[in-house]
Design a protein around this motif. Structure first.
Motif, PDB file in Angstrom:
ATOM      1  N   TYR A  81       0.860  -1.184   0.000  1.00 36.89           N
ATOM      2  CA  TYR A  81       0.000   0.000   0.000  1.00 36.89           C
ATOM      3  C   TYR A  81       0.899   1.238   0.000  1.00 36.89           C
ATOM      4  O   TYR A  81       1.774   1.391   0.866  1.00 36.89           O
ATOM      5  CB  TYR A  81      -0.886  -0.018   1.244  1.00 36.89           C
ATOM      6  N   VAL A  82       0.693   2.131  -0.988  1.00 38.24           N
ATOM      7  CA  VAL A  82       1.589   3.271  -1.179  1.00 38.24           C
ATOM      8  C   VAL A  82       0.876   4.576  -0.832  1.00 38.24           C
ATOM      9  O   VAL A  82      -0.212   4.861  -1.349  1.00 38.24           O
ATOM     10  CB  VAL A  82       2.107   3.328  -2.633  1.00 38.24           C
ATOM     11  N   VAL A  83       1.520   5.362   0.044  1.00 42.54           N
ATOM     12  CA  VAL A  83       1.020   6.684   0.421  1.00 42.54           C
ATOM     13  C   VAL A  83       2.074   7.717   0.025  1.00 42.54           C
ATOM     14  O   VAL A  83       3.253   7.587   0.400  1.00 42.54           O
ATOM     15  CB  VAL A  83       0.751   6.783   1.935  1.00 42.54           C
ATOM     16  N   PHE A  84       1.659   8.733  -0.729  1.00 38.82           N
ATOM     17  CA  PHE A  84       2.559   9.811  -1.124  1.00 38.82           C
ATOM     18  C   PHE A  84       2.492  10.954  -0.120  1.00 38.82           C
ATOM     19  O   PHE A  84       1.405  11.389   0.299  1.00 38.82           O
ATOM     20  CB  PHE A  84       2.178  10.359  -2.497  1.00 38.82           C
ATOM     21  N   LEU A  85       3.666  11.467   0.272  1.00 40.10           N
ATOM     22  CA  LEU A  85       3.768  12.721   1.021  1.00 40.10           C
ATOM     23  C   LEU A  85       4.079  13.824   0.009  1.00 40.10           C
ATOM     24  O   LEU A  85       5.086  13.729  -0.709  1.00 40.10           O
ATOM     25  CB  LEU A  85       4.899  12.652   2.050  1.00 40.10           C
ATOM     26  N   THR A  86       3.238  14.842  -0.048  1.00 38.18           N
ATOM     27  CA  THR A  86       3.468  15.869  -1.065  1.00 38.18           C
ATOM     28  C   THR A  86       2.776  17.179  -0.704  1.00 38.18           C
ATOM     29  O   THR A  86       1.750  17.187  -0.007  1.00 38.18           O
ATOM     30  CB  THR A  86       2.960  15.387  -2.443  1.00 38.18           C
ATOM     31  N   GLY A  87       3.360  18.230  -1.190  1.00 41.83           N
ATOM     32  CA  GLY A  87       2.714  19.534  -1.079  1.00 41.83           C
ATOM     33  C   GLY A  87       1.908  19.867  -2.316  1.00 41.83           C
ATOM     34  O   GLY A  87       1.261  20.918  -2.392  1.00 41.83           O
ATOM     35  N   ARG A  88       1.912  18.955  -3.289  1.00 46.40           N
ATOM     36  CA  ARG A  88       1.166  19.176  -4.538  1.00 46.40           C
ATOM     37  C   ARG A  88      -0.322  18.936  -4.288  1.00 46.40           C
ATOM     38  O   ARG A  88      -0.695  17.926  -3.682  1.00 46.40           O
ATOM     39  CB  ARG A  88       1.666  18.240  -5.629  1.00 46.40           C
ATOM     40  N   CYS A  89      -1.138  19.807  -4.814  1.00 48.97           N
ATOM     41  CA  CYS A  89      -2.575  19.663  -4.590  1.00 48.97           C
ATOM     42  C   CYS A  89      -3.394  19.788  -5.868  1.00 48.97           C
ATOM     43  O   CYS A  89      -4.617  19.696  -5.832  1.00 48.97           O
ATOM     44  CB  CYS A  89      -3.056  20.696  -3.563  1.00 48.97           C
ATOM     45  N   HIS A  90      -2.741  20.005  -7.027  1.00 51.74           N
ATOM     46  CA  HIS A  90      -3.464  20.100  -8.285  1.00 51.74           C
ATOM     47  C   HIS A  90      -3.966  18.724  -8.714  1.00 51.74           C
ATOM     48  O   HIS A  90      -3.312  17.703  -8.476  1.00 51.74           O
ATOM     49  CB  HIS A  90      -2.576  20.692  -9.382  1.00 51.74           C
ATOM     50  N   SER A  91      -5.116  18.722  -9.350  1.00 46.62           N
ATOM     51  CA  SER A  91      -5.722  17.447  -9.753  1.00 46.62           C
ATOM     52  C   SER A  91      -4.833  16.691 -10.731  1.00 46.62           C
ATOM     53  O   SER A  91      -4.788  15.451 -10.717  1.00 46.62           O
ATOM     54  CB  SER A  91      -7.102  17.694 -10.385  1.00 46.62           C
ATOM     55  N   GLN A  92      -4.098  17.423 -11.596  1.00 44.53           N
ATOM     56  CA  GLN A  92      -3.208  16.739 -12.543  1.00 44.53           C
ATOM     57  C   GLN A  92      -2.118  15.951 -11.808  1.00 44.53           C
ATOM     58  O   GLN A  92      -1.739  14.845 -12.226  1.00 44.53           O
ATOM     59  CB  GLN A  92      -2.537  17.754 -13.486  1.00 44.53           C
ATOM     60  N   ASP A  93      -1.613  16.515 -10.695  1.00 45.71           N
ATOM     61  CA  ASP A  93      -0.597  15.798  -9.914  1.00 45.71           C
ATOM     62  C   ASP A  93      -1.193  14.571  -9.230  1.00 45.71           C
ATOM     63  O   ASP A  93      -0.556  13.503  -9.181  1.00 45.71           O
ATOM     64  CB  ASP A  93       0.001  16.731  -8.852  1.00 45.71           C
ATOM     65  N   ILE A  94      -2.409  14.711  -8.710  1.00 51.90           N
ATOM     66  CA  ILE A  94      -3.068  13.567  -8.057  1.00 51.90           C
ATOM     67  C   ILE A  94      -3.290  12.445  -9.069  1.00 51.90           C
ATOM     68  O   ILE A  94      -3.034  11.263  -8.782  1.00 51.90           O
ATOM     69  CB  ILE A  94      -4.418  13.999  -7.432  1.00 51.90           C
TER      70      ILE A  94
END
Length: 443
Positions: A81-94
């Motif tokens: 199970y993979v969880v990303f830590l990120t400051g990105r919030c744009h739908s394209q990044d998701i």
């Protein structure tokens, strides 16, 4: 069912972030490992695959997206199970992260309670995945491994047998008249028959054997380090035990049932695990054709294919045409360790042992030597202690007809050839029979 907390691998190029997350998770009894970049994460996954991967998105050299894509391409022992830590919030990044194989996202700065809540959600997902895996790998009626496990295990055992020079036998067993039992006594009784038969197989097999239910009434046994003859002896014992069993279901008359068995083992003519299985399947088909309740070996079928033309071919052949070359062998004073090394450097299974003048004293084989080592034999022991009587020796001038006639009642398979009492080559009787079976049948 996942009862313990799953291992978590934390990946981030920020040491302070790693220490913080590790402290939060260990306080909740999660086993935690850490890696400071994607490449170190790969090393850890290959060594000890975690259940949950929490990775930073932006890292030098090998970022989180590349790590996730690599992970999803691997054949791992379980789902990660993979969880990303990120400051990105744009739908394209998701979308990009999901397409790479991510399961969830955590926005930076990370909130402790949100992190722990998302890990609880991950555990629920992994528990469902674990139950689904068990359903596909285990037959719910008998508790035996399923056909899927058999298909995975067969090539593994095949590779192991060829790597170490061990034999491998496959036994396919089919319960006779199960359809009639279901029709006459009901499916509940039929299921009871399957369970009783599965119990019988488990009670009469070794821990190294793999027993699988591969069809409605079919079972398969993988028997490592067992030649066809040994597998047939085992199958015949199962058949005899069944002949003495009588079932007495409630509200029904007593009855007994029988089993048909087809067996094959590894030899030079089956070049893949699929071919090994095909030979056992054909032997099972012949067992049913003969009236069921019997054991048939694939080697029987090969021998029966020898036609008149093949016999004429045998009369015209010399040992020179079928032998595999063999060099001088090893001196009788050679140590066991050096003899094993000699065998594997030359990809041999038979080892001639000679005196100081090069004359043959006797032979041994790789399987026997490895067995002796596993029983604690000293590696510095002289090879002369391990002479084997089961390999027949003939001079090259001996005709194939005479060799076959000499061995037909002995059950020996390996033949060593000599020239002027010095080892010169070897061949297997099974290989010879397979070659003869390919000769055209007389009309």
């Amino acid at each position: 069912m996942l009862t313990d907390k799953p291992e978590v691998l934390l990946v981030d190029d920020d040491p302070a972030m790693l220490r913080l997350l590790e402290r939060w998770l260990t306080s909740k009894n999660y086993p935690v490992a850490v890696a400071q970049d994607g490449l170190k994460a790969i090393e850890h996954i290959n060594y000890l695959c975690p259940r949950i991967l929490i990775t930073d998105w932006d890292m030098p050299e090998f970022d989180g997206i590349e790590l996730c894509r690599w992970l999803r391409r691997q054949q791992l022992p379980h789902y990660v199970y993979v969880v990303f830590l990120t400051g990105r919030c744009h739908s394209q990044d998701i979308i990009r992260g999901l397409e790479a194989g991510a399961d969830d996202f955590l926005k930076k700065p990370v909130d402790r309670e949100e992190l722990l809540a998302r890990l609880e959600a991950a555990i629920r997902v992994l528990a469902v995945e674990h139950r689904l895996t068990l359903m596909t790998q285990c037959d719910p009626l008998t508790g035996l491994p399923s056909y899927r496990v058999f298909k995975e295990k067969l090539p593994e055992e095949w590779q192991r047998a060829h790597r170490y020079g061990y034999p491998l036998s496959v036994a396919l067993l089919s319960i006779d008249s199960l359809k009639e039992i279901n029709s006459q006594h009901g499916r509940t009784v039929g299921n009871f028959v399957l369970q009783r038969f599965a119990d019988l197989l488990q009670q009469n097999s070794r821990t190294s054997d793999t027993i699988c239910r591969t069809g409605e009434k079919e079972f398969c046994i993988l028997l490592p380090e067992a030649v066809e003859e040994a597998a047939a002896t085992w199958a015949e014992r199962i058949r005899r035990i069944l002949s003495q069993v009588t079932l007495s279901p409630p509200d029904s008359s007593p009855f007994s049932f029988s089993v048909s068995v087809g067996i094959s083992d590894t030899h030079s003519e089956n070049h893949s695990s699929n071919q090994l299985l095909e030979e056992a399947t054909e032997a099972l088909r012949i067992a049913k054709k003969r009236g069921r309740n019997c054991v048939v070996c694939a080697s029987e079928l090969s021998q029966k294919k020898v036609s008149q033309n093949a016999l004429i071919h045998l009369l015209n052949c010399s040992t020179e045409s079928i032998k595999k070359p063999l060099d001088t062998g090893v001196l009788h004073s050679t140590t066991l360790a050096h003899a094993i090394d000699y065998l594997y450097q030359r990809d041999l299974t038979v080892l001639p042992i000679v005196d100081n003048h090069g004359a043959l004293l006797g032979t041994t084989d790789s399987r026997y030597l490895l067995k002796r080592i596993s029983h604690g034999e000293k590696l510095h022991a002289p090879i002369s202690r391990f002479l084997r009587p089961n390999i027949q020796v003939f001079e090259e001038e001996t005709s194939l007809v005479d060799i076959v006639r000499s061995l037909q009642h002995k059950g020996d398979n390996m033949v060593l050839l000599t020239k002027n009492k010095r080892p010169s080559g070897f061949f297997k009787i099974n290989d010879l029979l397979q070659s003869l079976a390919k000769q055209p049948v007389s009309q």
